[in-house]
Design a protein around this motif. Structure first.
Motif, mmCIF file in Angstrom:
data_model
loop_
_atom_site.group_PDB
_atom_site.id
_atom_site.type_symbol
_atom_site.label_atom_id
_atom_site.label_comp_id
_atom_site.label_asym_id
_atom_site.label_seq_id
_atom_site.Cartn_x
_atom_site.Cartn_y
_atom_site.Cartn_z
ATOM 1 N N UNK A 114 0.843 -1.196 0.000
ATOM 2 C CA UNK A 114 0.000 0.000 0.000
ATOM 3 C C UNK A 114 0.874 1.238 0.000
ATOM 4 N N UNK A 115 0.581 2.154 -0.889
ATOM 5 C CA UNK A 115 1.323 3.407 -0.977
ATOM 6 C C UNK A 115 0.647 4.474 -0.135
ATOM 7 N N UNK A 116 1.427 5.112 0.741
ATOM 8 C CA UNK A 116 0.960 6.262 1.519
ATOM 9 C C UNK A 116 1.672 7.503 0.997
ATOM 10 N N UNK A 117 0.912 8.558 0.792
ATOM 11 C CA UNK A 117 1.495 9.822 0.360
ATOM 12 C C UNK A 117 1.321 10.860 1.462
ATOM 13 N N UNK A 118 2.348 11.617 1.764
ATOM 14 C CA UNK A 118 2.267 12.619 2.819
ATOM 15 C C UNK A 118 1.269 13.710 2.450
#
Length: 387
Positions: A114-118
């Motif tokens: 899973x990609x988390x973006x700030x």
């Protein structure tokens, strides 16, 4: 689009690594993950580190205690630190500052990373930690418009990770965060250096730096204690930390002052006492180029290791007495992780993984995977027993 990845067997372990999955992300990069066999991996020490390949690809490698790569996860850019969930089933790899991505990996499950973006106006500093129950992820971040440090709070209990709030760190440049031995207090190392992503990694406030170690109540965000260094050491940027057996924090620094000075580089912090700086004997100290890369405690917390990659040395202390135990030569050695009660696995920028079984014994190179350059940190993926 699916990308295959290389896997390597450990002895007879991992005869099959499972299916491969990939998910497209920004800039044309991909994420890819392989599965580890949970039953086969039971009892096998596993470690993770960010890497760079010779072709410029960035990722995270999972290795065993023999230095063999068991799985590789492609990242969209250069990685740095890794937060390991208490139950040991997942970890989060953070982008190197001023990166804006983090990747949640479940190496034992047939699921995509899973990609988390700030958040807008924030970037990651490369480190984070989980709450004791594994539900919340805490990530150190830069609120660069206001030049203040924050701890971003993420709920990982649902199908997708959500940012639900933040705490101020009462400082600039929070670089590392640990969960304290009470499983409630967050401990943050404010490095003290102001940066802005539009100016890359340029350091904007070297004359007014104010590094500190801060103790924060994870439920309220209240500052419980904050310890700064003496004024003459205000340019010693406090970066990476480890907890010893007595719950004290060992923090390594990177000195931004005059090159001809040789300040102490490792300090010991606790909530209710003034910090103590450790002594590094000459001529070792003068050869470290005023730079500590990683700090780690052995499995029992009795021995502290601190790497100095620019000086090619890894240093050791008795945590209880503070006595300096010596240094081992490991060129560009930076990542340090405990294997068991007495030994450490150390990764280096030349691609080697080395064993130090005793601070008085020379390092033994276990493996040097071709085409791999390990990044700054190495993390043990073992399950953490929280009270």
């Amino acid at each position: 689009m699916t990308h295959a990845i290389k896997t390597v067997s450990r002895r007879s372990f991992l005869a099959a690594m499972g299916s491969l999955a990939a998910a497209p992300v920004f800039s044309g990069s991909t994420l890819a993950a392989s599965l580890l066999n949970r039953e086969a991996a039971d009892g096998v020490p596993l470690f993770a580190s960010a890497y760079r390949k010779a072709d410029g690809e960035f990722g995270v490698g999972i290795v065993d205690d023999l230095g063999q790569i068991l799985a590789q996860i492609t990242l969209p850019g250069r990685g740095h630190g890794i937060a390991v969930a208490p139950e040991g089933s997942r970890f989060v790899a953070f982008a190197r500052r001023p990166g804006t991505f983090a990747v949640v990996v479940r190496p034992f499950e047939d699921v995509q990373p899973e990609l988390i973006t700030s958040e807008p106006g924030r970037h990651f500093y490369g480190h984070g930690c989980f709450s004791a129950d594994g539900r919340l992820l805490y990530a150190v971040e830069n609120d660069f418009a206001a030049a203040r440090g924050v701890v971003g709070i993420y709920d990982t209990s649902g199908s997708a990770t959500r940012r639900i709030g933040e705490f101020e760190t009462n400082g600039i440049g929070p670089h590392d965060v640990l969960l304290g031995p009470d499983y409630r207090t967050l401990i943050v190392a404010n490095g003290g250096i102001e940066t802005r992503p539009d100016m890359g990694r340029e350091k904007l406030n070297l004359d007014t730096m104010a590094p500190s170690v801060v103790f924060i109540d994870s439920r309220s965000g209240d500052i419980l204690a904050q310890h700064a260094l003496d004024k003459e050491l205000h340019q010693l940027s406090l970066r990476h930390m480890a907890l010893d057996a007595e719950g004290r924090v060992w923090a390594g620094g990177q000195f931004e002052g005059p090159l001809d000075e040789v300040p102490p580089l490792v300090g010991v912090f606790s909530r209710d006492a003034a910090p103590k700086l450790t002594a590094i004997p000459e001529p070792v100290a003068s050869g470290l180029q005023n730079y500590i890369g990683s700090v780690a405690a052995n499995a029992g917390g009795e021995v502290i290791a601190a790497s100095a990659p620019r000086g090619g040395q890894t240093l050791f202390w008795n945590a209880s007495t503070g006595a300096y135990l010596g240094a081992r030569s490991i060129p560009d050695g930076c990542g340090v992780a405990p294997i068991d009660q007495g030994s450490f696995l150390i990764s280096d920028g030349n691609g080697a993984l080395s064993l130090v079984s005793d601070p008085a014994a020379p390092a033994e190179i276990l493996a040097r995977p071709p085409g791999i350059s390990w990044d700054n940190h190495l993390f043990n993926l073992a399950k953490i027993d929280a009270a």
